[in-house]
Design a protein around this motif. Sequence first.
Motif, mmCIF file in Angstrom:
data_model
loop_
_atom_site.group_PDB
_atom_site.id
_atom_site.type_symbol
_atom_site.label_atom_id
_atom_site.label_comp_id
_atom_site.label_asym_id
_atom_site.label_seq_id
_atom_site.Cartn_x
_atom_site.Cartn_y
_atom_site.Cartn_z
ATOM 1 N N ASN A 114 9.522 -0.993 8.866
ATOM 2 C CA ASN A 114 9.089 0.327 8.459
ATOM 3 C C ASN A 114 7.638 0.154 7.738
ATOM 4 O OD1 ASN A 114 11.655 1.704 8.655
ATOM 5 N ND2 ASN A 114 12.401 0.631 7.168
ATOM 6 N N VAL A 115 6.878 -0.754 8.561
ATOM 7 C CA VAL A 115 5.546 -0.965 8.178
ATOM 8 C C VAL A 115 4.853 0.231 7.896
ATOM 9 C CG1 VAL A 115 3.488 -1.979 8.819
ATOM 10 C CG2 VAL A 115 5.351 -3.446 8.865
ATOM 11 N N PHE A 116 4.803 1.185 9.053
ATOM 12 C CA PHE A 116 4.048 2.550 8.876
ATOM 13 C C PHE A 116 5.208 3.730 8.888
ATOM 14 C CE2 PHE A 116 1.443 -0.716 11.704
ATOM 15 C CZ PHE A 116 0.501 -0.580 10.759
ATOM 16 N N ASN A 117 6.143 3.614 8.054
ATOM 17 C CA ASN A 117 6.831 4.733 7.786
ATOM 18 C C ASN A 117 6.444 5.760 7.180
ATOM 19 O OD1 ASN A 117 9.761 5.604 8.131
ATOM 20 N ND2 ASN A 117 10.149 5.313 5.780
ATOM 21 N N PHE A 153 0.904 -1.118 -0.078
ATOM 22 C CA PHE A 153 0.115 0.075 0.038
ATOM 23 C C PHE A 153 0.882 1.379 -0.050
ATOM 24 C CE2 PHE A 153 -2.782 -3.359 1.759
ATOM 25 C CZ PHE A 153 -4.052 -3.090 1.387
ATOM 26 N N SER A 154 2.042 1.300 -0.278
ATOM 27 C CA SER A 154 3.142 2.349 0.017
ATOM 28 C C SER A 154 2.736 3.538 -1.105
ATOM 29 C CB SER A 154 4.589 1.942 -0.438
ATOM 30 O OG SER A 154 4.609 1.244 -1.656
ATOM 31 N N TRP A 155 2.779 4.658 -0.534
ATOM 32 C CA TRP A 155 2.361 5.822 -1.200
ATOM 33 C C TRP A 155 0.801 5.933 -1.805
ATOM 34 C CZ3 TRP A 155 5.923 9.731 -1.399
ATOM 35 C CH2 TRP A 155 7.165 9.242 -1.127
ATOM 36 N N CYS A 156 0.092 5.088 -1.044
ATOM 37 C CA CYS A 156 -1.271 5.285 -1.435
ATOM 38 C C CYS A 156 -2.482 6.204 -0.563
ATOM 39 C CB CYS A 156 -1.941 3.956 -1.514
ATOM 40 S SG CYS A 156 -2.343 3.343 0.133
ATOM 41 N N GLY A 165 9.081 2.047 11.730
ATOM 42 C CA GLY A 165 9.860 3.144 10.863
ATOM 43 C C GLY A 165 9.699 4.436 11.703
ATOM 44 N N ASN A 166 9.188 5.526 10.999
ATOM 45 C CA ASN A 166 9.245 6.825 11.530
ATOM 46 C C ASN A 166 7.829 6.923 12.130
ATOM 47 O OD1 ASN A 166 9.912 9.388 12.211
ATOM 48 N ND2 ASN A 166 9.410 10.393 10.077
ATOM 49 N N VAL A 167 7.347 6.482 13.221
ATOM 50 C CA VAL A 167 6.192 6.565 13.591
ATOM 51 C C VAL A 167 6.073 7.489 14.852
ATOM 52 C CG1 VAL A 167 4.197 5.443 14.945
ATOM 53 C CG2 VAL A 167 5.153 4.097 13.058
ATOM 54 N N GLN A 168 5.352 8.446 14.956
ATOM 55 C CA GLN A 168 5.234 9.355 15.919
ATOM 56 C C GLN A 168 4.402 8.746 17.143
ATOM 57 O OE1 GLN A 168 6.902 12.152 16.008
ATOM 58 N NE2 GLN A 168 7.658 11.808 13.953
ATOM 59 N N PHE A 169 5.139 7.823 18.048
ATOM 60 C CA PHE A 169 4.458 7.256 19.265
ATOM 61 C C PHE A 169 3.391 8.222 20.116
ATOM 62 C CE2 PHE A 169 8.515 4.713 17.995
ATOM 63 C CZ PHE A 169 7.489 3.512 17.706
ATOM 64 N N SER A 170 3.927 9.225 20.285
ATOM 65 C CA SER A 170 3.064 10.227 21.105
ATOM 66 C C SER A 170 1.809 10.530 20.511
ATOM 67 C CB SER A 170 4.013 11.526 21.432
ATOM 68 O OG SER A 170 4.342 12.225 20.297
ATOM 69 N N ASN A 171 1.713 10.545 19.269
ATOM 70 C CA ASN A 171 0.434 10.939 18.505
ATOM 71 C C ASN A 171 -0.383 9.749 18.236
ATOM 72 O OD1 ASN A 171 1.651 13.338 18.249
ATOM 73 N ND2 ASN A 171 2.312 13.033 16.234
ATOM 74 N N VAL A 172 -0.194 8.428 18.504
ATOM 75 C CA VAL A 172 -0.943 7.570 18.198
ATOM 76 C C VAL A 172 -1.298 6.723 19.559
ATOM 77 C CG1 VAL A 172 -0.827 5.298 16.863
ATOM 78 C CG2 VAL A 172 0.622 6.955 16.261
ATOM 79 N N GLU A 212 4.028 2.289 3.943
ATOM 80 C CA GLU A 212 5.145 3.210 4.010
ATOM 81 C C GLU A 212 4.469 4.479 3.149
ATOM 82 O OE1 GLU A 212 9.926 3.168 3.844
ATOM 83 O OE2 GLU A 212 8.871 2.670 2.179
ATOM 84 N N HIS A 213 4.767 5.807 3.816
ATOM 85 C CA HIS A 213 4.404 7.009 3.069
ATOM 86 C C HIS A 213 2.849 6.940 2.646
ATOM 87 C CE1 HIS A 213 8.443 7.920 2.662
ATOM 88 N NE2 HIS A 213 8.556 6.785 2.036
#
Length: 407
Positions: free
Chosen positions: A149-152, A106-109, A174-181, A129-130
């Motif tokens: 990087n599943v949710f990068n 699903f990347s870039w969708c 990946g680059n997940v913002q843990f504080s926002n999730v 990703e993305h």
Amino acid sequence: MRKSATPAPAISNVATPRFNVNSLTAFVRRLFLLSVLMFVGAAAKAETIVEDLIVGDFGYSISSGRQGYYATLTHGVVLYGDAVIPSHITYEGVEYPVEQIGEYAFSWCNITSVTIPNTVTGIRSGAFEHCTKLSTVTIGENVINLWSNVFNDCSNLHTINCKALYPPLVFGFGNVQFSNVTLRVPMGTRYRYMDSEDWSAFVSIVEDENVGLGLAPTEVDGMSYEIYFDDQEAVLTKAKDVAHLVIPPSVTYNGKEYPVTIIDSWAIRNFSELKVLTINANIKNLSFHALEDCPNLRAVYCYAINPPDAADAFSISDCFENITLYIPKGTKDAYLADNYNDWSYFENIVEFDVNEEVILDETLTMTFEELRAAYRAMRSGDFNLDGTVTVKDITDIVDLVVGKEKK
């Protein structure tokens, strides 16, 4: 009715069983996963049967695994809005379980949410990703690994609903913002996710019954249990060292009764006071080394008509020679039938009438009615249940106990 997973004539009739993660401890489960994951990637690629198969909104491949045939979602055809991944797809009249989400599927969708079914066991690297519009992810209860990087760079991600009772193995969010999730998990499983190295980075971990019903630890009358909401039963995890230990038929949690069906490994361990053990009729399983090092144990009363599974349950020196096993009348043949069950090793087995008496110790018995009265008296002091505690209540309790002992 589903047909066998076989596109004729290339694939044989092989059904794919689901792996039951609930039966394993987190430690054993991780060992299993690591051993399996060493082979999955190469094997799946080498044994792909069908590629570039389009069914509905998604593309798939069909592969032959070690235990059957399955589908991998490889890419999306419609890549916006709410994506609901099916649990099975049909190819040439045959249904296949969707067990994997492929790399960068699903990347870039532009999907805003995704629901992953219970058939899926793995989510491959960069699968989402993305996906900058993705806000909500629901992960099925049988997912056991998430690759790197599943949710990068899913910058809008704010909710992950994970139905797994045991935290899936994660190789990197990946680059997940843990504080926002917000991570929502089944009831009774929050402590497991918090103790998991992979999932503990989430600042907000919330139990939600809408996600699933897991398990909850509880303590009743000095003994520890785990309540399994999905199975509606309780497991005894730690008993107490008393002269006569009674495993109760049920425990109450939040106003609801759950039958006690399993005695967990090492639940009865190093008990020096224990002389008599009474096992209720609901018990189905005594786990590995459920009883260990109880040197003074001399009698086991088991009320179960169907012998509980008890392979390697009694890890006690000389127990089969020195302990008398009491079982319901007419069940001896059943208890002796399975040579792999510990029951068949007992040298002294006595049948008794479970409808006429309850064992209090090796010499003292009571009828069920007398036991109920004594139990109510001990709990409330109101022996005759007239709503008040009087001197006569206490006298009747003393007469019952002392009179029985004198007989």
